[in-house]
Design a protein around this motif. Structure first.
Motif, mmCIF file in Angstrom:
data_model
loop_
_atom_site.group_PDB
_atom_site.id
_atom_site.type_symbol
_atom_site.label_atom_id
_atom_site.label_comp_id
_atom_site.label_asym_id
_atom_site.label_seq_id
_atom_site.Cartn_x
_atom_site.Cartn_y
_atom_site.Cartn_z
ATOM 1 N N ALA A 1 0.717 -1.088 0.007
ATOM 2 C CA ALA A 1 0.031 -0.130 0.148
ATOM 3 C C ALA A 1 0.908 1.288 0.121
ATOM 4 N N LEU A 2 1.951 1.152 0.831
ATOM 5 C CA LEU A 2 2.906 2.467 0.994
ATOM 6 C C LEU A 2 3.438 2.668 -0.349
ATOM 7 N N GLU A 3 3.894 1.388 -1.190
ATOM 8 C CA GLU A 3 4.690 1.793 -2.271
ATOM 9 C C GLU A 3 3.834 2.149 -3.600
ATOM 10 N N ALA A 4 2.478 1.657 -3.466
ATOM 11 C CA ALA A 4 1.689 2.032 -4.528
ATOM 12 C C ALA A 4 1.397 3.358 -4.383
ATOM 13 N N LEU A 5 0.965 3.946 -3.204
ATOM 14 C CA LEU A 5 0.866 5.479 -2.960
ATOM 15 C C LEU A 5 2.145 6.239 -3.342
ATOM 16 N N GLY A 6 3.312 5.747 -3.238
ATOM 17 C CA GLY A 6 4.672 6.471 -3.525
ATOM 18 C C GLY A 6 4.592 6.516 -5.113
ATOM 19 N N GLY A 7 4.196 5.338 -5.642
ATOM 20 C CA GLY A 7 4.296 5.277 -7.151
ATOM 21 C C GLY A 7 3.309 6.617 -7.647
ATOM 22 N N GLU A 8 2.247 6.397 -7.113
ATOM 23 C CA GLU A 8 1.148 7.444 -7.463
ATOM 24 C C GLU A 8 1.607 8.923 -7.209
ATOM 25 N N LEU A 9 2.256 9.252 -6.325
ATOM 26 C CA LEU A 9 2.770 10.467 -5.957
ATOM 27 C C LEU A 9 3.821 10.912 -6.843
ATOM 28 N N HIS B 1 4.758 14.617 -8.685
ATOM 29 C CA HIS B 1 5.442 15.254 -8.263
ATOM 30 C C HIS B 1 7.108 15.107 -8.517
ATOM 31 N N ALA B 2 7.181 14.189 -9.303
ATOM 32 C CA ALA B 2 8.696 13.803 -9.505
ATOM 33 C C ALA B 2 9.342 14.687 -10.819
ATOM 34 N N HIS C 1 13.316 1.236 -5.604
ATOM 35 C CA HIS C 1 12.053 1.351 -4.729
ATOM 36 C C HIS C 1 12.299 2.487 -3.972
ATOM 37 N N GLU C 2 13.209 2.880 -3.181
ATOM 38 C CA GLU C 2 13.356 3.796 -2.137
ATOM 39 C C GLU C 2 13.584 5.086 -3.201
ATOM 40 N N THR C 3 13.959 5.530 -4.361
ATOM 41 C CA THR C 3 14.167 6.407 -5.090
ATOM 42 C C THR C 3 12.453 6.996 -5.304
ATOM 43 N N ILE C 4 11.863 5.974 -5.777
ATOM 44 C CA ILE C 4 10.344 6.178 -6.256
ATOM 45 C C ILE C 4 9.611 6.718 -4.998
ATOM 46 N N ILE C 5 10.131 6.224 -3.664
ATOM 47 C CA ILE C 5 9.349 6.965 -2.530
ATOM 48 C C ILE C 5 9.712 8.105 -2.451
ATOM 49 N N ARG C 6 11.137 8.369 -2.275
ATOM 50 C CA ARG C 6 11.900 9.537 -2.171
ATOM 51 C C ARG C 6 11.191 11.010 -3.062
ATOM 52 N N ASN D 1 6.682 13.261 -0.231
ATOM 53 C CA ASN D 1 5.814 13.011 1.181
ATOM 54 C C ASN D 1 6.819 12.730 2.060
ATOM 55 N N PHE D 2 7.116 13.475 2.945
ATOM 56 C CA PHE D 2 8.003 13.038 4.096
ATOM 57 C C PHE D 2 7.529 12.103 4.805
#
Length: 234
Positions: free
Chosen positions: A103-111, A115-116, A151-156, A160-161
């Motif tokens: 769920a966290l990574e799906a949200l990270g990908g969407e954001l 924003h990237a 994966h971490e770069t997508i989240i970064r 969203n801190f």
């Protein structure tokens, strides 16, 4: 049946402790995290503060700070008598954490789609290309490190801190399990195909497809990790 844990053995080469940054406790935590990942400190192993501090050539005060960091990350736990040992989560616990991670990574990908910057997406594409091009030649630890970096770069780059920090904590708990899964050659082609789907969606900034691809990738990881851990514990 899980194999019993007796002791651990660290060579002198393993014990070189770099101090280029951060506090001594944080650097020691990084070293112990690597030991746990590579199972030089195997799951369930007791950690003697006196022996490990001596081997790392530090005092017990920064070592206790390092153990506190790893306890927060879910890599170290304490017995009822407050003796530290390497955490040994069950397959069910790991699977539950992976559901949250999906769920966290799906949200990270969407954001990230929203924003990237173009340069940040290019950075993610380059990390995937390295894995795709050298999947059969990269050492397991290098392949895994590149995978986690992607994966971490997508989240970064999601911007969203709170998500970055929550993801870091869950990922720390799953680090060893994901590494064991990454070493299984049987799942490598599936991993690379799922990465390709993530990259394709990211490049077009399709938030819905990126989120779905990330969630599917983590869902596959649950099955792969369960298989890997059952193989190791049988």
């Amino acid at each position: 049946m899980q194999k019993p844990v007796s002791t651990f053995d660290l060579s002198e080469e393993d014990l070189e402790l770099e101090r280029p940054r951060a506090t001594l406790a944080e650097v020691a935590a990084d070293k112990l995290r690597d030991f746990i990942l590579l199972e030089k400190l195997p799951p369930g192993a007791a950690i003697s503060e006196r022996e490990v501090a001596a081997m790392l050539r530090i005092s017990r005060t920064p070592l206790r700070g390092a153990l506190a960091i790893l306890e927060q990350d879910g890599l170290v736990e304490y017995t009822v008598t407050r003796r530290p040992r390497v955490a040994n989560p069950s397959v069910a616990e790991i699977a539950q954490n992976l559901v949250v991670m999906g769920a966290l990574e799906a949200l990270g990908g969407e954001l990230a789609c929203k924003h990237a910057t173009d340069a940040e997406i290019a950075e993610i594409v380059a990390l995937d290309a390295r894995m795709q091009d050298a999947s059969t030649t990269l050492p397991p630890l290098d392949f895994f490190s590149t995978d986690m970096n992607m994966h971490e770069t997508i989240i970064r780059v999601s911007g969203n801190f709170a998500l970055v920090e929550t993801h870091r904590r869950y990922n720390a708990r799953l680090w060893r399990a994901r590494f064991i899964s990454s070493k299984r050659s049987e799942g490598r082609d599936q991993t690379l195909a799922e990465h390709a789907a993530i990259i394709a969606a990211l490049k077009t900034r399709d938030a819905a497809k990126t989120g779905a691809a990330m969630r599917k990738h983590l869902s596959s990881a649950i099955s792969n990790i369960e298989t890997a851990l059952h193989e190791r514990n049988s």
